[in-house]
Design an enzyme around this catalytic site. Structure first.
Site, short mmCIF file in Angstrom:
data_model
loop_
_atom_site.label_atom_id
_atom_site.label_comp_id
_atom_site.label_asym_id
_atom_site.label_seq_id
_atom_site.Cartn_x
_atom_site.Cartn_y
_atom_site.Cartn_z
N ARG A 1 0.86 -1.21 0.00
CA ARG A 1 0.00 0.00 0.00
C ARG A 1 0.88 1.25 0.00
NH1 ARG A 1 -2.46 0.81 4.76
NH2 ARG A 1 -1.64 -0.96 5.92
N TYR B 1 7.19 7.40 17.29
CA TYR B 1 7.43 7.40 15.83
C TYR B 1 8.65 8.26 15.48
CZ TYR B 1 6.15 7.97 10.84
OH TYR B 1 6.14 7.99 9.47
N LYS C 1 12.08 7.07 13.74
CA LYS C 1 12.54 7.64 12.47
C LYS C 1 13.90 8.33 12.62
CE LYS C 1 9.10 6.23 10.02
NZ LYS C 1 9.33 5.11 9.08
N ASN D 1 10.61 0.04 4.15
CA ASN D 1 9.49 0.98 4.09
C ASN D 1 8.40 0.67 5.11
OD1 ASN D 1 7.47 2.83 2.46
ND2 ASN D 1 6.49 0.81 2.62
P1 NAP Z 1 0.72 2.81 4.95
O1 NAP Z 1 -0.08 3.33 3.81
O2 NAP Z 1 0.08 2.71 6.30
O3 NAP Z 1 1.31 1.37 4.54
C1 NAP Z 1 2.10 0.67 5.44
C2 NAP Z 1 2.66 -0.56 4.79
O4 NAP Z 1 3.49 -1.23 5.76
C3 NAP Z 1 1.61 -1.56 4.38
O5 NAP Z 1 2.03 -2.19 3.18
C4 NAP Z 1 1.60 -2.57 5.52
O6 NAP Z 1 1.20 -3.86 5.13
C5 NAP Z 1 3.06 -2.57 5.91
N1 NAP Z 1 3.32 -3.01 7.28
C6 NAP Z 1 2.83 -2.50 8.43
N2 NAP Z 1 3.32 -3.19 9.49
C7 NAP Z 1 4.16 -4.14 8.97
C8 NAP Z 1 4.95 -5.15 9.54
N3 NAP Z 1 5.02 -5.35 10.87
N4 NAP Z 1 5.68 -5.95 8.72
C9 NAP Z 1 5.62 -5.79 7.37
N5 NAP Z 1 4.87 -4.84 6.77
C10 NAP Z 1 4.15 -4.02 7.57
O7 NAP Z 1 2.05 3.67 5.16
P2 NAP Z 1 2.73 4.79 4.23
O8 NAP Z 1 2.12 6.10 4.54
O9 NAP Z 1 2.79 4.31 2.83
O10 NAP Z 1 4.20 4.82 4.87
C11 NAP Z 1 5.26 4.02 4.36
C12 NAP Z 1 6.54 4.39 5.11
O11 NAP Z 1 6.82 5.78 4.91
C13 NAP Z 1 6.46 4.19 6.62
O12 NAP Z 1 7.69 3.76 7.11
C14 NAP Z 1 6.12 5.57 7.13
O13 NAP Z 1 6.51 5.73 8.46
C15 NAP Z 1 6.94 6.41 6.17
N6 NAP Z 1 6.47 7.79 6.07
C16 NAP Z 1 5.17 8.06 5.72
C17 NAP Z 1 4.76 9.39 5.66
C18 NAP Z 1 3.35 9.76 5.28
O14 NAP Z 1 3.01 10.95 5.39
N7 NAP Z 1 2.52 8.86 4.81
C19 NAP Z 1 5.65 10.43 5.96
C20 NAP Z 1 6.96 10.10 6.31
C21 NAP Z 1 7.36 8.78 6.37
P3 NAP Z 1 -0.24 -4.49 5.59
O15 NAP Z 1 -1.28 -3.64 4.98
O16 NAP Z 1 -0.25 -5.89 5.09
O17 NAP Z 1 -0.24 -4.42 7.09
#
Ligand code: NAP
Length: 252
Positions: A20, A160, A164, A95
């Site tokens: 996702r 968090y 990070k 990720n």
């Molecule tokens: P997201 O939409 O919530 O997706 C999270 C993904 O991580 C999903 O594919 C989920 O798989 C997987 N996941 C969660 N727990 C896991 C585990 N224990 N083992 C393996 N996979 C796991 O998140 P996102 O917004 O795309 O964020 C992706 C990364 O970017 C994260 O590290 C987040 O902290 C970082 N980030 C995001 C933002 C933002 O604004 N969105 C900003 C800065 C950094 P399932 O669905 O199968 O659980």
């Protein structure tokens, strides 16, 4: 777009949390650029399957691998399964991430542990699972997903932000340790990106993000995927140990 140093043809990439949001966009970008891809997930097999199908439609070999990145056993098995299906892993994108937001004084220990375990320990375990093979082959690249809050902190996200920020220390330490074997380790630090993780933000919170972001918008997963693809590949052959902000200027 497969030309020269931007090409990932013949390379194998494993993206944790690739089912996702940002992870999905990274998988598809790397596949567009030629990589065979492994899509890790924990709960949503259907979403992971859709990403695999989309990568397959681009002409790449692609597999989904279920594993909780906070479990050493599951991560070891994940790496072995990917290598059996696709061959040696050239690119790892750490990720997978979760949030358990709350004010520090009220934060349950379990929420601290869960966020540190997935976001930080997960990257440690997955990097460990691929590093030995990369060291033998004297080639490889790791990209970690940090965050603007890892650089600046954020009220309500002590767990968090600590995870990070920890990823930044991990990135720089591994970059130094693995450079003699020609393995590069970098990070991106996204600002607020439109994914499921930020979907629950209240309108006032979104408005505050617009005003604190010089480019006046939330980011898109593809914005981050392009930065990850740059750092992961040969276009960044002389780049290691950096933390690249992808935040519309929020962290200036
Ligand atoms: P997201 O939409 O919530 O997706 C999270 C993904 O991580 C999903 O594919 C989920 O798989 C997987 N996941 C969660 N727990 C896991 C585990 N224990 N083992 C393996 N996979 C796991 O998140 P996102 O917004 O795309 O964020 C992706 C990364 O970017 C994260 O590290 C987040 O902290 C970082 N980030 C995001 C933002 C933002 O604004 N969105 C900003 C800065 C950094 P399932 O669905 O199968 O659980």
């Amino acid at each position: 777009m497969e030309a020269g140093s931007w090409s990932f043809l013949g390379k194998v990439a494993l993206v944790t949390g690739g089912s996702r949001g940002i992870g999905r966009a990274v998988v598809l970008r790397l596949a567009e650029l030629g990589a065979d891809v492994a899509v890790n997930y924990t709960s949503d097999a259907a979403a992971a399957g859709q990403v695999v199908a989309a990568a397959g439609a681009l002409g790449r070999r692609a597999v989904a691998v279920k594993a909780d990145v906070s479990s050493a056993d599951e991560v070891r098995r994940m790496a072995a399964d990917v290598e059996e299906a696709l061959g040696p892993i050239d690119v790892l994108v750490n990720n997978a991430g979760i949030t358990r937001d709350g004010l520090f004084v009220r934060m349950p220990e379990a929420d601290w542990d869960a966020v540190l375990d997935v976001n930080l320990k997960g990257a440690f375990l997955a990097s460990k699972a691929v590093a030995r093979g990369m060291m033998k082959r004297r080639s490889g690249s790791i990209v970690n997903l940090s965050s603007v809050v890892g650089r600046r902190g954020n009220a309500g996200q002590a767990n968090y932000a600590a995870a990070k920020a920890g990823l930044i220390g991990l990135t720089k330490s591994l970059a130094r340790e693995l450079a003699p074997r020609q393995i590069r380790v970098n990070a991106v630090a996204p600002g607020y990106i439109e994914t499921d993780m930020t979907a629950a933000l209240a309108d006032e919170a979104k408005a505050a993000i617009y005003t604190s972001t010089p480019l006046s918008r939330l980011g898109r997963p593809e914005d981050v995927a392009d930065a990850v693809a740059f750092l992961a590949g040969d276009a960044a052959a002389f780049v290691t140990g950096v933390v690249l902000p992808v935040d519309g200027g929020m962290g200036i």
